[in-house]
Design a protein around this motif. Structure first.
Motif, short mmCIF file in Angstrom:
data_model
loop_
_atom_site.label_atom_id
_atom_site.label_comp_id
_atom_site.label_asym_id
_atom_site.label_seq_id
_atom_site.Cartn_x
_atom_site.Cartn_y
_atom_site.Cartn_z
N SER A 51 4.05 4.23 -18.32
CA SER A 51 4.36 4.52 -16.91
C SER A 51 4.16 6.00 -16.60
O SER A 51 4.07 6.40 -15.45
N ASN A 111 3.73 9.67 -4.47
CA ASN A 111 2.60 10.31 -5.13
C ASN A 111 2.71 11.82 -4.95
O ASN A 111 3.29 12.28 -3.95
N ASN A 148 0.82 -1.22 0.00
CA ASN A 148 0.00 0.00 0.00
C ASN A 148 0.85 1.27 0.00
O ASN A 148 0.34 2.36 -0.10
N LYS A 149 2.16 1.08 0.14
CA LYS A 149 3.06 2.24 0.12
C LYS A 149 3.40 2.69 -1.30
O LYS A 149 3.90 3.80 -1.49
N PHE A 150 3.20 1.81 -2.27
CA PHE A 150 3.60 2.16 -3.64
C PHE A 150 2.85 3.39 -4.15
O PHE A 150 1.69 3.62 -3.80
N ALA A 151 3.52 4.14 -5.01
CA ALA A 151 2.86 5.25 -5.69
C ALA A 151 1.83 4.70 -6.67
O ALA A 151 1.93 3.55 -7.11
N GLU A 152 0.88 5.54 -7.03
CA GLU A 152 -0.16 5.09 -7.96
C GLU A 152 0.43 4.62 -9.28
O GLU A 152 -0.04 3.68 -9.89
N ARG A 153 1.51 5.30 -9.71
CA ARG A 153 2.08 4.91 -11.01
C ARG A 153 2.62 3.48 -11.00
O ARG A 153 2.79 2.89 -12.05
N ALA A 154 2.86 2.94 -9.82
CA ALA A 154 3.35 1.56 -9.75
C ALA A 154 2.29 0.58 -10.23
O ALA A 154 2.60 -0.53 -10.66
N ARG A 155 1.02 1.01 -10.15
CA ARG A 155 -0.04 0.14 -10.68
C ARG A 155 0.00 0.07 -12.20
O ARG A 155 -0.52 -0.86 -12.80
N ILE A 173 2.45 -0.39 -14.05
CA ILE A 173 3.62 -1.08 -14.57
C ILE A 173 3.77 -2.44 -13.90
O ILE A 173 3.50 -2.62 -12.74
N PHE A 193 10.28 -1.08 -12.95
CA PHE A 193 10.56 0.31 -13.31
C PHE A 193 11.91 0.44 -14.01
O PHE A 193 12.08 1.25 -14.92
N LEU A 224 8.91 4.86 -7.51
CA LEU A 224 8.12 3.74 -7.00
C LEU A 224 7.18 4.14 -5.87
O LEU A 224 6.10 3.57 -5.71
N PHE A 225 7.58 5.14 -5.07
CA PHE A 225 6.83 5.39 -3.84
C PHE A 225 6.11 6.75 -3.75
O PHE A 225 5.17 6.89 -2.99
#
Lengths: 400, 400
Positions: A134, B113, A3-10, A12, B260, B110-111
């Motif tokens: 991405s 937002n 749940n820590k990942f940034a939205e952009r990680a979804r 990719i 990434f 990666l993290f």
């Protein structure tokens, strides 16, 4: 912790094709799947001299931090080579990157706002799709024929998508199709870019590996308004493992690329840059490229003959004049992923075409690479693949 | 054509400090400005052997495309070295990057937002500020004392900023201050991260270059919940020009980093990875690091003595036990950019401290680098700088 990942990680995931390639690396497999240059052509012995010369003559400087823009003699040599294909530039137009992949990624970073439209050939280079996606780009695909992107289609898409940021094109021996954009279309593409006020990102990793037909100037050659960002690499004409590519663009663009590169990785490997420059100083890279072309021509010709001889007749394929790939279109309705799986059972590998379509629209295509296998292996592998195709396409026909 | 840039391009400009550094590279200048390792310590002769061995023994494989994760023997050697400082890992926890800068940038990618809070030491590493800012992070700075980040302050900031994504920390010989986080605070930082459910990004480029005092385990050593992303590099213990860094983190994080990195530049230079692994196989890198430490100790000691001898008394400074930097705090109200300009007129350079504060709050600080100049030049340069400081600080006092 995900749940820590940034939205952009979804946006990719590890490239499915790279996962496929891992399977195809088993030694018993004849692989037409990857996009690897022929390693037996790498100038290993020459590079022993080259490394020694760099370390003896340039010493610590070759191992120290260096400028983000890149090693000046290498940028000069690149300008010189580009001049030979009709691109006028100075070193202020050139930034050295970690392979052309970094050039592509930085281009996304510099230009793409969320939701921007990128117009590209249908299909196109997989890792450009991933990179631009991405940054949350939308892809609009333009149909190709044997002469590359169809300009009437391009114009239609430009009209329909006024939010287009750039046209991403691989005019020479395109990945994955092996097709080349013909001369008139290059000129027309520039006219359209000027008219609709969009940029062109010209990705040219293969242009120098032309083994048949006539040389064509790059799209950048016809650029009248500094709209073309030209990207190329040493990966196909020297070695990919040194990860050296470059961007040639308007100086105002390069300034911003440099700023992003400072945050991305400071600069490209000093030693690799100096190795490449020294190689071009001590050896004749054109002679080296001539050798590569001869080998790839032989392999491409062998593969095309095998398609003619061993493959069913109810499919079509490209006839490249350079580069690394042949594109096969199977009859409509055939799922090439199934063909791929059946081929693997016979220890031969290709890449199913669907991931090369950004919007994943076409399932009946295959990409074949001929640069990485000997002629003997090509013949054996194509025989096996031909058997699978005959069997599977007959099943398909029986189902109709 | 600048209207084509993405919005994020507005967040970034070519680093002012890099522009400053260009001025300081003039040969007549004694420069304490950059952060360059001593080039005379690079193992140039050994690397001739190493290049030859890599090319002879590994041949084309050292020049071919390779896996994104990195060269397995290099990752194994890294795990081994990390074990020596109290980090247990397997190669599945390790990704090889293009210097630690790429590790920092990918971490942002990666993290972060838009609008996420990053908590960091005040001041902190300039290029981490730039990288994280390019992802639109907000910075919350935590005060330091001679023992590093103050934990009471950290807790306060964590309470005030529940949107904190991670704590970015350089616990060992911090850039720019040279300060080290003391043991109890390392343990406390983990407790706080667990309690407030935030990640820690531990950036440790200098830890291996300790030339005085007692070894301290990294924060990662105390990590009980896989919250610490540990970043390090070969730049300060081997060579920076090969651009080799790494990330050590939970496998679920590494998987996403790999995805990434595939879009960023495919993989790190194969040849540089194999050179580094081969060097560690054929030579004793610990012995090499011992040499580096001895030289840096001599230079640091010389610089500290010069501050004592030549600088005015109404300033304070850090006394590092390792790394590359000393931090000077001038009396309040003094603008160090003015001092920098006056120093340049006397052909000696430092870096004004203000860009190291993400929110640009403190103007009266200077960073001095001692790794890149000989003892003789350090003494001469510090004399000149002392004269400037005496003159300028007296002017300041006269104004009061």
């Amino acid at each position: 912790m995900e749940n820590k990942f940034a939205e952009r990680a979804r946006l990719i995931k590890s490239s499915e094709t790279r996962e496929i390639l891992k399977v195809t690396e088993r030694p018993e497999i004849i692989s037409f799947a990857g996009g690897l240059p022929a390693p037996e052509l790498f100038p290993v012995e020459a590079l022993k001299d080259v490394c020694n010369a760099v370390l003896s003559e340039e010493g610590a400087a070759s191992l120290q931090y260096s400028t983000t823009e890149g090693y000046i003699p290498l940028r000069e040599a690149i300008c010189q080579r580009m001049k030979g294909i009709g691109i006028n530039s100075t070193i202020e137009n050139v930034l050295i990157t970690s392979g052309s992949q970094q050039a592509i990624d930085l281009t996304g970073r510099l230009f793409i706002n969320e939701g921007d439209t990128i117009i590209c050939e249908s299909p196109t280079y997989l890792s450009a799709i991933h990179a631009f996606k991405s940054y949350n780009a939308k892809f609009v695909e333009v149909a190709m024929d044997d002469d590359g992107m169809v300009m009437e289609e391009l114009e239609k898409k430009l009209q329909e998508h006024p939010d287009t940021k750039f046209i991403y094109t691989i005019p020479d021996f395109q990945n994955p199709t092996g097709r080349t954009l013909k001369l008139e279309r290059r000129i027309r593409m520039i006219e359209l870019a000027n008219q609709y006020d969009v940029l062109i990102v010209e990705d040219n990793p293969y242009g120098a590996v032309r083994f048949a037909g006539e040389e064509l100037p790059p799209v950048k050659h016809f650029d009248t308004e500094s709209r073309v960002i030209y990207i190329s690499t040493f990966s196909k004409i020297f070695t990919p493992g040194l990860r050296l590519g470059w961007i040639c663009a308007d100086e105002s663009f390069i300034d911003k690329y440099v700023a992003f590169m400072q945050t991305a990785d400071l600069h490209t490997v000093s030693f690799a840059q100096r190795m490449t420059a020294k190689y071009m100083e001590l050896y004749d890279i054109e002679e080296h490229i001539t050798k590569i072309k001869a080998v790839y021509k032989e392999r491409c010709t062998a593969m095309l003959s095998c398609i003619e001889e061993f493959f069913p007749k109810n499919l079509s394929y490209s006839k490249p004049e350079g580069g690394l790939f042949i594109w096969v279109e199977l009859p409509e309705g055939v799922d090439s992923t199934h063909i791929f799986i059946e081929c693997l059972k016979n220890n031969v590998a290709c890449v199913p075409g669907v991931p090369f379509f950004p919007n994943r629209t076409q399932k009946n295509t295959l990409r074949l690479n001929y640069s990485n296998m000997s002629k003997e292996k090509i013949i054996e592998g194509m025989k096996r693949m031909g058997e699978v195709l005959h069997r599977e396409l007959e099943k398909e026909t029986a189902l109709l």
